[in-house]
Design a protein around this motif. Structure first.
Motif, PDB file in Angstrom:
ATOM      1  N   ASP A   1       0.654  -1.293   0.161  1.00  0.00           N
ATOM      2  CA  ASP A   1       0.026   0.063   0.066  1.00  0.00           C
ATOM      3  C   ASP A   1       0.618   1.186   0.111  1.00  0.00           C
ATOM      4  OD1 ASP A   1      -2.458  -1.257   0.186  1.00  0.00           O
ATOM      5  OD2 ASP A   1      -2.553  -1.531   2.244  1.00  0.00           O
ATOM      6  N   VAL A   2       0.140   2.262  -0.263  1.00  0.00           N
ATOM      7  CA  VAL A   2       1.056   3.509  -0.353  1.00  0.00           C
ATOM      8  C   VAL A   2       0.325   4.713   0.753  1.00  0.00           C
ATOM      9  CG1 VAL A   2       1.924   3.290  -2.584  1.00  0.00           C
ATOM     10  CG2 VAL A   2      -0.475   4.456  -2.235  1.00  0.00           C
ATOM     11  N   ASP A   3       1.092   5.594   0.981  1.00  0.00           N
ATOM     12  CA  ASP A   3       0.256   6.479   1.810  1.00  0.00           C
ATOM     13  C   ASP A   3      -0.407   7.792   1.046  1.00  0.00           C
ATOM     14  OD1 ASP A   3       2.317   8.406   1.111  1.00  0.00           O
ATOM     15  OD2 ASP A   3       3.445   8.084   2.798  1.00  0.00           O
ATOM     16  N   ARG A   4      -0.770   8.874   1.809  1.00  0.00           N
ATOM     17  CA  ARG A   4      -1.593   9.971   0.991  1.00  0.00           C
ATOM     18  C   ARG A   4      -0.606  10.512   0.102  1.00  0.00           C
ATOM     19  NH1 ARG A   4      -6.606  10.817   2.754  1.00  0.00           N
ATOM     20  NH2 ARG A   4      -7.244   9.718   4.486  1.00  0.00           N
ATOM     21  N   GLU A   5       0.606  10.440   0.304  1.00  0.00           N
ATOM     22  CA  GLU A   5       1.554  11.174  -0.754  1.00  0.00           C
ATOM     23  C   GLU A   5       2.124  10.066  -1.819  1.00  0.00           C
ATOM     24  OE1 GLU A   5       4.907  12.821   1.467  1.00  0.00           O
ATOM     25  OE2 GLU A   5       3.538  14.815   1.586  1.00  0.00           O
ATOM     26  N   GLY A   6       1.472   8.945  -2.044  1.00  0.00           N
ATOM     27  CA  GLY A   6       1.609   8.138  -2.767  1.00  0.00           C
ATOM     28  C   GLY A   6       3.218   7.170  -2.807  1.00  0.00           C
ATOM     29  N   LYS A   7       3.433   7.111  -1.508  1.00  0.00           N
ATOM     30  CA  LYS A   7       4.697   6.532  -1.315  1.00  0.00           C
ATOM     31  C   LYS A   7       4.697   5.147  -0.335  1.00  0.00           C
ATOM     32  CE  LYS A   7       7.012  10.974  -0.912  1.00  0.00           C
ATOM     33  NZ  LYS A   7       7.437  12.124   0.038  1.00  0.00           N
ATOM     34  N   ILE A   8       5.517   4.120  -0.681  1.00  0.00           N
ATOM     35  CA  ILE A   8       5.472   2.866   0.224  1.00  0.00           C
ATOM     36  C   ILE A   8       6.310   3.108   1.891  1.00  0.00           C
ATOM     37  CG2 ILE A   8       5.514   1.631  -1.968  1.00  0.00           C
ATOM     38  CD1 ILE A   8       8.317   0.814  -0.997  1.00  0.00           C
TER      39      ILE A   8
END
Length: 386
Positions: free
Chosen positions: A123-130
């Motif tokens: 999954d990724v966070d709200r910034e699109g990072k793993i």
């Protein structure tokens, strides 16, 4: 009076440099012989391709034999992922990737799952990072490959590839790292060996080269099972007569883009910052979806009460070209990237991706914001009145 053309969809494809077009035409009209032919004309084409391969290798701090020409990002991703898995799947059949990969990776992984492979999607966070720790926890004795895009094509988030490579290198049992560098090559100045990258995919039309040409970086100590077999071209890794016009054009694009690459990156970053500042200053009710430390050329913004597709066509009428997301999945409903980043349906529907290149100018950016403001306000008057 004709509208100024403002092309801000460079993540989908870029306009080829004029010098690139000249090289392609020259190859088609003069160097048209088969590089595998034994006569002088064939040998000359083979020699030129060899020189281009060497120039590409130099830009990456790689060896000539680590560069393999392909038709682009999709073929490179498929060849590497399938090639690694098919070579190791009897002993190791687990792959780790992310939930926001390009369709050429996600659909390949789905196909491999149907063939009995196990895939973990981070999954990724709200910034699109793993989360690097999540990746570490996902590794099993059966893990053979980690395949992760360096830069996301919709929001521009940059994954911690160097840290991933460093961790994988520290493992006792080998786990290969494949990086989809389609959006990062020419936008981030890096070398695969310093990031401990085993395999890498690059596509020429993302940096002013021709469509239908790209290359793979394969570390010299690594092997893959070829996807295309035939005449033994590309050291037996990718059979088929070489696309000499494409390779000539690719070589020229790489030569131009790497002439003071850092200055080009700085210019694009400056234009992106100007675009972000001007939109934020002039247009209300927006949400910037791209992270603050994202790549230099991608800016994704949601406009409240606006449908991105409608706005895209309104802007097109004024000579301004943008996108609602990945060109490879733009006809599908909703962005899987923005969905994974936990945006609301309204934010996803109202999202526009602006993507820049070194051919854009400050004048274009200022004019783009002016057009955008007019169209957003016009659409909101209609929507908010109803």
């Amino acid at each position: 009076m004709k509208n100024m053309e403002i092309y801000l969809d460079n993540s989908a494809t870029t306009k080829p440099y004029s010098e690139v077009i000249e090289k392609v035409v020259y190859a088609l009209s003069h160097d048209y012989a088969n590089p595998s032919s034994l006569h002088r004309k064939g040998v000359e084409v083979e020699k030129n391709i060899k020189a281009i391969r060497s120039e590409i290798a130099k830009t990456l701090g790689a060896k000539d034999k680590e560069i393999y020409f392909t038709s682009g990002g999709t073929e490179s991703n498929n060849t590497i992922i399938r090639g690694v898995v098919n070579l190791h799947k009897k002993r190791k059949n687990h792959i780790i990737s992310t939930s926001i990969e390009h369709p050429s990776v996600l659909n390949t992984l789905k196909d491999l799952e149907n063939d009995g492979c196990e895939v973990t999607y981070l999954d990724v966070d709200r910034e699109g990072k793993i989360d690097l720790e999540e990746l570490k926890k996902a590794i099993k004795p059966t893990t053979c490959l980690v395949t992760i895009m360096h830069v996301n094509n919709e929001v521009g988030s940059i994954q911690p590839i160097q840290e991933i490579g460093k961790y994988l290198k520290s493992l006792k049992d080998k786990v290969y790292l494949h990086v989809d560098a389609v959006q990062s090559y020419s936008k981030i100045n890096f070398r695969p060996s310093r990031y401990n990258i085993d395999f890498m995919s690059v596509s020429g039309h993302k940096f002013h080269g021709p469509k239908g040409i790209g290359f793979m970086y394969i570390k010299e100590t690594n092997r893959i099972k070829p996807m295309l077999t035939g005449g033994g071209q590309e050291i037996g890794v990718r059979a088929g007569t070489e696309n000499a016009p494409g390779i000539y054009g690719l070589g020229e694009a790489i030569k131009i883009i790497n002439d003071d690459l850092n200055s080009k990156i700085e210019k694009i970053s400056s234009l992106k910052n100007l675009l972000k500042e001007e939109i934020s200053k002039n247009i209300e009710d927006i949400k910037i979806n791209s992270p603050e430390d994202g790549v230099c050329h991608i800016l994704n913004i949601s406009f409240k009460d606006i449908k991105g597709e409608v706005l895209l066509h309104c802007l097109e009428q004024k000579g301004m070209y943008v996108s609602t997301g990945s060109a490879c999945s733009s006809k599908k409903k909703g962005s899987h990237v923005l969905t994974q980043m936990k945006l609301t349906n309204e934010e996803i529907e109202g999202a526009i991706r602006f993507s820049l290149s070194d051919l854009n100018t400050e004048e274009e950016i200022l004019e783009a914001v002016k057009i955008l403001k007019e169209e957003v306000e016009s659409l909101r008057k209609i929507i908010r009145r109803s």
